[in-house]
Design a protein around this motif. Structure first.
Motif, PDB file in Angstrom:
ATOM      1  N   LYS A   5     -13.801  -5.167  12.422  1.00 15.85           N
ATOM      2  CA  LYS A   5     -13.947  -6.423  13.160  1.00 15.85           C
ATOM      3  C   LYS A   5     -14.238  -7.639  12.290  1.00 15.85           C
ATOM      4  O   LYS A   5     -13.992  -8.772  12.716  1.00 15.85           O
ATOM      5  CB  LYS A   5     -15.069  -6.268  14.199  1.00 15.85           C
ATOM      6  N   LYS A   6     -14.765  -7.434  11.097  1.00 11.47           N
ATOM      7  CA  LYS A   6     -15.161  -8.560  10.262  1.00 11.47           C
ATOM      8  C   LYS A   6     -14.172  -8.801   9.127  1.00 11.47           C
ATOM      9  O   LYS A   6     -13.481  -9.824   9.089  1.00 11.47           O
ATOM     10  CB  LYS A   6     -16.571  -8.326   9.698  1.00 11.47           C
ATOM     11  N   PHE A   7     -14.114  -7.849   8.181  1.00 11.06           N
ATOM     12  CA  PHE A   7     -13.204  -7.976   7.041  1.00 11.06           C
ATOM     13  C   PHE A   7     -12.801  -6.579   6.609  1.00 11.06           C
ATOM     14  O   PHE A   7     -13.652  -5.707   6.442  1.00 11.06           O
ATOM     15  CB  PHE A   7     -13.869  -8.735   5.892  1.00 11.06           C
ATOM     16  N   PRO A   8     -11.489  -6.321   6.410  1.00 11.76           N
ATOM     17  CA  PRO A   8     -11.007  -4.946   6.283  1.00 11.76           C
ATOM     18  C   PRO A   8     -11.081  -4.338   4.885  1.00 11.76           C
ATOM     19  O   PRO A   8     -10.499  -3.276   4.643  1.00 11.76           O
ATOM     20  CB  PRO A   8      -9.548  -5.062   6.734  1.00 11.76           C
ATOM     21  N   SER A   9     -11.774  -4.972   3.962  1.00 14.30           N
ATOM     22  CA  SER A   9     -11.922  -4.408   2.614  1.00 14.30           C
ATOM     23  C   SER A   9     -13.368  -4.570   2.186  1.00 14.30           C
ATOM     24  O   SER A   9     -13.940  -5.656   2.303  1.00 14.30           O
ATOM     25  CB  SER A   9     -11.000  -5.121   1.624  1.00 14.30           C
TER      26      SER A   9
ATOM     27  N   ASN B 134      -5.873   0.423   8.658  1.00 20.14           N
ATOM     28  CA  ASN B 134      -5.455  -0.392   7.501  1.00 20.14           C
ATOM     29  C   ASN B 134      -6.640  -1.098   6.841  1.00 20.14           C
ATOM     30  O   ASN B 134      -6.551  -2.262   6.453  1.00 20.14           O
ATOM     31  CB  ASN B 134      -4.392  -1.409   7.925  1.00 20.14           C
ATOM     32  N   ALA B 135      -7.766  -0.368   6.748  1.00 19.80           N
ATOM     33  CA  ALA B 135      -8.949  -0.876   6.045  1.00 19.80           C
ATOM     34  C   ALA B 135      -9.096  -0.105   4.734  1.00 19.80           C
ATOM     35  O   ALA B 135      -8.552   0.989   4.563  1.00 19.80           O
ATOM     36  CB  ALA B 135     -10.195  -0.705   6.899  1.00 19.80           C
ATOM     37  N   ARG B 136      -9.849  -0.687   3.803  1.00 24.96           N
ATOM     38  CA  ARG B 136     -10.029  -0.066   2.489  1.00 24.96           C
ATOM     39  C   ARG B 136     -11.509  -0.056   2.127  1.00 24.96           C
ATOM     40  O   ARG B 136     -12.235  -1.020   2.368  1.00 24.96           O
ATOM     41  CB  ARG B 136      -9.246  -0.820   1.419  1.00 24.96           C
ATOM     42  N   LEU B 137     -11.942   1.060   1.521  1.00 24.83           N
ATOM     43  CA  LEU B 137     -13.347   1.223   1.159  1.00 24.83           C
ATOM     44  C   LEU B 137     -13.468   1.820  -0.238  1.00 24.83           C
ATOM     45  O   LEU B 137     -12.825   2.817  -0.555  1.00 24.83           O
ATOM     46  CB  LEU B 137     -14.066   2.141   2.152  1.00 24.83           C
ATOM     47  N   THR B 138     -14.310   1.203  -1.060  1.00 19.82           N
ATOM     48  CA  THR B 138     -14.741   1.760  -2.343  1.00 19.82           C
ATOM     49  C   THR B 138     -16.196   2.179  -2.197  1.00 19.82           C
ATOM     50  O   THR B 138     -16.982   1.487  -1.549  1.00 19.82           O
ATOM     51  CB  THR B 138     -14.619   0.707  -3.460  1.00 19.82           C
TER      52      THR B 138
END
Length: 521
Positions: free
Chosen positions: A209-213, A265-269
């Motif tokens: 909902k906020k920012f996808p990375s 289509n979100a990304r997480l480190t």
């Protein structure tokens, strides 16, 4: 059997001048390992890193004096966090995945991971703050528009309710409500890239909902693994969320009382540090889910040897030129235009592929690892982790490429070879860690006690410690009870790593001098 005082006196009569009270090593058998197969740590493949990354890692390690693998892993994680929104990596037409990395370093507090992270994420924090400031007017406009929209919606709903009470037609009002719903102001995508201690479900909501990375950067990951969100009743659900984020898949969260949402289509480190004992407790509570679900397999594991005690004060250099160059490149990557999917909530990264030579290197690496997964193979005990090694190698190669060349062209042979070396090193670390974790509880406690006894004896230049002191100060609280200590101590005696001697009512624990500094025969 414990030695008599006469035997103790006779043995201690032979004193090594550098270590008072030390038996001659020749009087002792060679110490045995503490059961199970163990693996020595391999040196980190520093030369595999592209020059700009390597130079920054060397510079930061020289100043911080933190373990080299930790420093290098922090640098790679920073590149992952910066680049993950811009590219996917294609291994073949059906295998296209994110380039995001999950990494975990097993170390005690005080290894300076927070300091090292601070160096490598400084450009990310600066970018994040600058974007928040620059977009504040847009956020303020959105808040005003959203309030106006909400007031209009409330007015239409009240009008519908009033008309319905009077049995009047509401078709026109309902059409107005539908049109208004389609015109709801969209919240601006203000980059929120850095997270500390956050539950997986809260993280998923923010990415949706906020920012996808984004990235979880924590030097106290015990707070995360020990959180309510990782309790026995919710651990499966939350591990599933993190697995999906690593995979780049879709995860739907259904809620009863608040808004349901889907992460796509979100990304997480993730880059974490945790103490082994805390992680072992998490693994126990998870009941095998951490490995069975493939969660641990996704991580690049590092178990570096501590540098604490070997870090004399050093005056800082006037500048850190290599780190400045590294952070300048991170800023350039973050400043590239970011593509969003049709929904506007998810990302639409470009796709990096291998050139022919790089594909041949990757294929050979994949097949080599696969061949060792057979029951008699070297990697059979870590099949879950090894199954992700080629995927992680492709991700690392993509990050090397973006750092050096941007998001155009193809991944080359040199970067693929280098990435395979780094991935293989982390795979070896996973094997080393998991071999230790598979020990029985008694052997695990014996290893902790063994390490502590050797450390204490080396510091004091002796080879014996009173049992009473061990009961007071043992490194694991459980060993401070005699009934718990004695069977663990027997493991060390059976392995010729210690012996005991009695004098009256006192018992001394005597460490095999071949395990101590200056104790080689």
């Amino acid at each position: 059997m414990p030695m008599s005082i006469t035997e103790l006196e006779r043995a201690t009569a032979a004193i090594d001048g550098s270590m008072p009270g030390l038996w001659m090593p020749s009087q002792w058998p060679d110490p045995l390992p503490l059961g199970g197969k163990s693996y020595d740590p391999e040196p980190y493949p520093l030369d595999a890193l592209p020059e700009g990354i390597k130079n920054a890692v060397v510079e930061v390690q020289k100043f911080s004096q933190a373990p080299m693998p930790m420093v290098a892993t922090c640098a790679l994680s920073s590149i992952s966090l910066a680049a993950q929104a811009y590219v996917n990596v294609e291994r073949d037409a059906r295998l296209i995945n994110p380039c995001s990395l999950f990494s975990i370093t097993f170390a005690d507090s005080g290894e300076r991971k927070t300091t090292v992270d601070g160096y490598f994420v400084s450009a990310i924090r600066t970018f994040e703050n600058a974007q928040a400031e620059a977009m504040q007017p847009e956020v303020d406009d959105w808040k005003a528009d959203k309030q106006s929209w909400a007031a209009k919606k409330a007015g239409i709903l009240e009008a519908i309710k009033a008309a319905a009470k009077k049995a009047q037609p509401t078709d026109e009002l309902e059409n107005s409500l539908r049109e208004l719903e389609q015109a709801e102001p969209l919240e601006p995508k203000v980059p929120r890239l850095m997270y500390g201690d956050i539950t997986p479900e809260q993280l998923a909501f923010s990415l949706a909902k906020k920012f996808p990375s984004g990235g979880i950067v924590s030097s106290e990951a015990g707070v995360i693994f020990g959180s309510h969100g990782m309790g026995s009743d919710s651990v499966m659900r939350n591990l599933a969320i993190l697995n999906v984020l690593w995979d780049g898949g879709v995860h739907t969260v259904d809620r009863r009382t608040t808004e349901s949402f889907a992460v796509r289509n979100a990304r997480l480190t993730m880059t974490l540090q945790i103490q082994k004992d805390v992680f072992i407790e998490f693994m126990r509570k998870a009941g095998g889910l951490a490995r069975g679900s493939g969660f641990l397999a996704r991580f690049l594991v590092a178990c570096p040897e501590s540098t604490q005690g070997y870090r004399p004060y050093r005056e800082p250099d006037a500048s850190m030129l290599q780190l400045d160059r590294f952070n300048a490149r991170i800023t350039q990557i973050l400043s590239m235009p970011m593509a969003f999917d049709e929904s506007g909530d998810g990302l639409a990264p470009a796709t990096l592929s291998f050139d022919a030579q790089a594909k041949a290197v990757w294929t050979k690496f994949y097949n080599t690892v696969e061949s060792q997964l057979k029951p008699e193979g070297e990697l059979s005990v870590v099949r879950d982790v090894a199954s992700k090694a080629a995927d992680n190698a492709a991700r690392i190669a993509a990050l090397f490429h973006v750092y050096q060349y941007g998001i155009e062209s193809q991944i080359n042979q040199a970067d693929m070879k280098a990435a395979c070396m780094v991935s293989m090193w982390h795979l070896a670390e996973s094997r080393r860690l998991l071999s230790e974790l598979q020990q029985s509880p008694e052997l695990h406690l014996a290893a902790k006690l063994d390490e502590w006894l050797i450390e204490q004896c080396n510091a004091r230049k002796v080879n014996q410690i009173g049992q009473v002191e061990v009961l007071q100060h043992a490194p694991v609280r459980k060993l401070r009870k005699k009934a718990e200590l004695l069977p663990v101590l027997q493991e060390l005696i059976d392995a010729d790593r210690v012996s005991t001697a009695t004098e009256g009512r006192s018992t001394m624990i005597i460490v095999n001098p071949k395990l101590l500094n200056g104790g080689a025969s």
